[in-house]
Design an enzyme around this catalytic site. Structure first.
Site, short mmCIF file in Angstrom:
data_model
loop_
_atom_site.label_atom_id
_atom_site.label_comp_id
_atom_site.label_asym_id
_atom_site.label_seq_id
_atom_site.Cartn_x
_atom_site.Cartn_y
_atom_site.Cartn_z
N CYS A 47 36.98 2.40 -26.84
CA CYS A 47 36.59 2.39 -25.43
C CYS A 47 37.79 2.86 -24.60
O CYS A 47 38.93 2.69 -25.00
CB CYS A 47 36.18 0.98 -25.03
SG CYS A 47 35.86 0.75 -23.29
N SER A 49 39.10 1.55 -22.14
CA SER A 49 40.02 0.45 -21.79
C SER A 49 41.11 0.28 -22.84
O SER A 49 42.23 -0.10 -22.51
CB SER A 49 39.27 -0.87 -21.66
OG SER A 49 38.28 -0.75 -20.70
N HIS A 52 43.59 2.76 -21.91
CA HIS A 52 44.39 2.31 -20.76
C HIS A 52 45.57 1.45 -21.24
O HIS A 52 46.68 1.56 -20.71
CB HIS A 52 43.54 1.45 -19.80
CG HIS A 52 42.56 2.23 -18.97
ND1 HIS A 52 42.66 3.58 -18.77
CD2 HIS A 52 41.47 1.84 -18.26
CE1 HIS A 52 41.66 3.98 -17.99
NE2 HIS A 52 40.92 2.95 -17.67
N HIS A 69 37.83 -4.05 -28.77
CA HIS A 69 37.02 -5.12 -28.15
C HIS A 69 35.55 -4.76 -28.17
O HIS A 69 34.78 -5.28 -27.37
CB HIS A 69 37.52 -5.33 -26.71
CG HIS A 69 37.35 -4.12 -25.86
ND1 HIS A 69 38.19 -3.04 -25.93
CD2 HIS A 69 36.40 -3.79 -24.96
CE1 HIS A 69 37.79 -2.12 -25.10
NE2 HIS A 69 36.68 -2.53 -24.50
N CYS A 174 30.69 -3.86 -25.86
CA CYS A 174 31.33 -3.45 -24.60
C CYS A 174 30.57 -2.33 -23.89
O CYS A 174 29.77 -2.59 -23.02
CB CYS A 174 32.79 -3.02 -24.77
SG CYS A 174 33.45 -2.50 -23.15
N1 COD Z 1 35.33 12.97 -11.35
C1 COD Z 1 34.25 12.88 -12.16
N2 COD Z 1 34.33 12.50 -13.46
C2 COD Z 1 35.55 12.24 -13.96
C3 COD Z 1 36.72 12.32 -13.17
C4 COD Z 1 36.57 12.72 -11.81
N3 COD Z 1 37.62 12.84 -11.00
N4 COD Z 1 37.78 12.01 -13.95
C5 COD Z 1 37.30 11.72 -15.16
N5 COD Z 1 35.95 11.85 -15.18
C6 COD Z 1 35.02 11.64 -16.28
C7 COD Z 1 35.55 12.09 -17.63
O1 COD Z 1 35.35 13.48 -17.84
C8 COD Z 1 34.70 11.24 -18.60
O2 COD Z 1 33.51 11.89 -18.98
C9 COD Z 1 34.35 10.00 -17.76
O3 COD Z 1 34.80 10.24 -16.42
C10 COD Z 1 35.05 8.73 -18.27
O4 COD Z 1 34.56 8.46 -19.53
P1 COD Z 1 35.42 7.88 -20.75
O5 COD Z 1 34.69 8.22 -22.02
O6 COD Z 1 36.81 8.33 -20.61
O7 COD Z 1 35.41 6.31 -20.50
P2 COD Z 1 34.40 5.11 -20.83
O8 COD Z 1 33.01 5.48 -20.44
O9 COD Z 1 34.64 4.61 -22.22
O10 COD Z 1 34.98 3.97 -19.83
C11 COD Z 1 35.06 4.19 -18.50
C12 COD Z 1 35.52 2.94 -17.73
C13 COD Z 1 35.67 3.34 -16.30
C14 COD Z 1 34.53 1.83 -17.84
C15 COD Z 1 36.87 2.44 -18.30
O11 COD Z 1 37.83 3.42 -18.11
C16 COD Z 1 37.35 1.20 -17.58
O12 COD Z 1 37.91 1.25 -16.51
N6 COD Z 1 37.09 0.05 -18.17
C17 COD Z 1 37.44 -1.22 -17.63
C18 COD Z 1 36.26 -1.84 -16.95
C19 COD Z 1 35.58 -2.91 -17.70
O13 COD Z 1 34.70 -3.63 -17.25
N7 COD Z 1 35.92 -3.04 -18.89
C20 COD Z 1 35.30 -3.95 -19.74
C21 COD Z 1 35.94 -3.81 -21.06
S1 COD Z 1 36.07 -2.13 -21.30
ZN ZN Z 2 35.46 -1.56 -23.24
#
Ligand code: COD
Ligand code: ZN
Ligand code: ZN
Length: 374
Positions: A47, A49, A52, A69, A174
């Site tokens: 994931c 996170s 991060h 997780h 998650c």
């Molecule tokens: N504009 C539009 N899209 C964008 C931009 C932008 N400026 N920057 C990045 N993106 C796109 C990327 O191309 C990508 O497709 C997407 O955003 C992000 O996807 P992933 O695959 O990197 O991330 P995910 O889906 O696994 O997770 C995203 C979260 C935002 C949920 C994650 O980063 C996070 O903050 N998690 C913590 C929040 C939470 O509740 N966590 C619980 C445990 S994870």
């Molecule tokens: Zn997660």
């Protein structure tokens, strides 16, 4: 070999310090104490996170650490006083536990638990479980699924259907639940409504699935990586937008497309600027914006309070508003009954030894979910 009551030596991906690759190491996992179980992790997703934490963007994290997780596994042994689960049962670890006793657990409107590391980060220190090369290794959210065996407190797992495929339902631990639950539980998306989803990773695409199941008539998916659009459409998006294709702000584009704004907007990127864009995209008077992404802890959000005064609602959602012990088994049954799509989120499967390759796929925007197997 009988392992009950003994220390298990097994494989785990250890992150010795922020910014470094994972090392596959042999770690020692002690037997479960009272109120704990020991679980053999079979499959675990990667994931954002986790990424991060690799980059030191989340506060209060200590290294070395075992991340992960979003896992699923099989109970190996059970400590004293644990009820309702036995060796051989399938479980999903809960990064957001449910003690059932705290003021949040007892509130039907809340899915937070005051025993979670997000509420009580100091609790983690008392519960370090792994050792490697004589050093104590920290855990992520008290579950650490990037280890072949892990210890779980009795409040931090959900027992699931014996027939569930662990290399798919691990996503319910998650990403899938976080996204789907945000649409269905937190926003309570209504039939015929309009939705905008910012960010089309595993979480954002799960929001799209939730909006579709809830009967939204228009689901507008926003991402700067257009290779995500085909899957978004397959899962229910009606329109896909790349903000870089427009010379006006994306919130203006969305307002123009939807007669003044959407009913529901979701931020699934983790950027404070996108959070404000999502809020501005929601319709005055009745629009709701749900923040799902966590931004780097040094960033702060800033917006014109008139956006709220004019009748928009701003909400946050953690783990999709789900109380894990109760909702995760139900989500797994609903998956088995084919009530929603989930398999489509899995783009890659790798052995745990190739974990660094899995993270490279995420960084390159090539994967939605990579499943690591032990
Ligand atoms: N504009 C539009 N899209 C964008 C931009 C932008 N400026 N920057 C990045 N993106 C796109 C990327 O191309 C990508 O497709 C997407 O955003 C992000 O996807 P992933 O695959 O990197 O991330 P995910 O889906 O696994 O997770 C995203 C979260 C935002 C949920 C994650 O980063 C996070 O903050 N998690 C913590 C929040 C939470 O509740 N966590 C619980 C445990 S994870
Ligand atoms: Zn997660
Ligand atoms: Zn609680």
């Amino acid at each position: 070999m009988e392992t009950t009551g003994k220390v298990i030596k097994c494989k785990a991906a250890v992150l010795w310090e922020a910014g470094k690759p994972f090392s596959i190491e042999e770690v020692e996992v002690p037997p479960p104490r009272a109120h704990e179980i020991r679980v053999k992790i079979v499959a675990t997703g990667i994931c954002r996170s986790d990424e991060h934490i690799v980059h030191g963007l989340l506060s209060r994290i200590k290294y070395p650490i075992i991340l992960g997780h979003e896992g699923a596994g099989i109970v190996e042994s059970v400590g004293e006083e644990v009820t309702g689960v036995k060796p051989g049962d399938k479980v999903i670890p809960l990064f957001l536990p449910q003690c059932g006793k705290c003021v949040c657990c007892r509130n039907p409107e809340s899915n937070l638990c005051l025993k979670s590391t997000i509420s009580a980060p100091q609790a983690e220190d008392e519960k370090i479980k792994f050792t490697c090369k004589g050093k104590l290794i920290n855990r992520m959210a008290q579950i650490s699924t990037f280890s072949e065996y892990t210890i779980l407190d009795e409040i931090a797992f959900a027992k699931i259907d014996d027939n569930a495929p662990l290399d798919r339902v691990c996503l319910i631990g998650c990403g899938f639940s976080t996204g789907y639950g945000s649409a269905v539980n937190t926003a309570k998306v209504q039939p015929g409504s309009t939705c905008a989803v910012f960010g089309l990773g595993g979480v954002g695409l799960s929001v799209v699935i939730g909006c579709k199941v809830a009967g939204a008539s228009r689901i507008i998916a926003v991402d700067i990586n257009k290779t995500k659009f085909a899957k978004a459409k397959e899962l229910g998006a009606t329109d896909c937008l790349n903000p870089q294709d427009y010379d006006k702000p994306i919130q203006k584009v969305l307002k123009d497309m939807t007669n003044g704004g959407v009913h529901y907007s979701f931020e699934c990127i983790g950027h404070v600027d996108s959070m404000v864009d999502a809020l501005e995209s929601s319709h005055p008077g009745f629009g709701t914006c749900v923040i799902i992404g966590v931004a780097p802890y040094t960033d702060k959000i800033s917006f014109d309070p008139m956006l709220l005064l004019t009748g928009r609602t701003l909400k946050g959602s953690h783990f999709g508003g789900l109380k894990g012990k109760i909702s995760v088994p139900k989500m797994v049954s609903d998956y088995m009954a084919k009530k929603f799509k989930l398999d489509e989120l899995v783009t890659h499967t790798l052995p745990i030894n190739k974990i660094n390759e899995g993270f490279e796929l995420l960084r390159a925007g090539e994967s939605i979910r990579t499943i690591l197997k032990f």
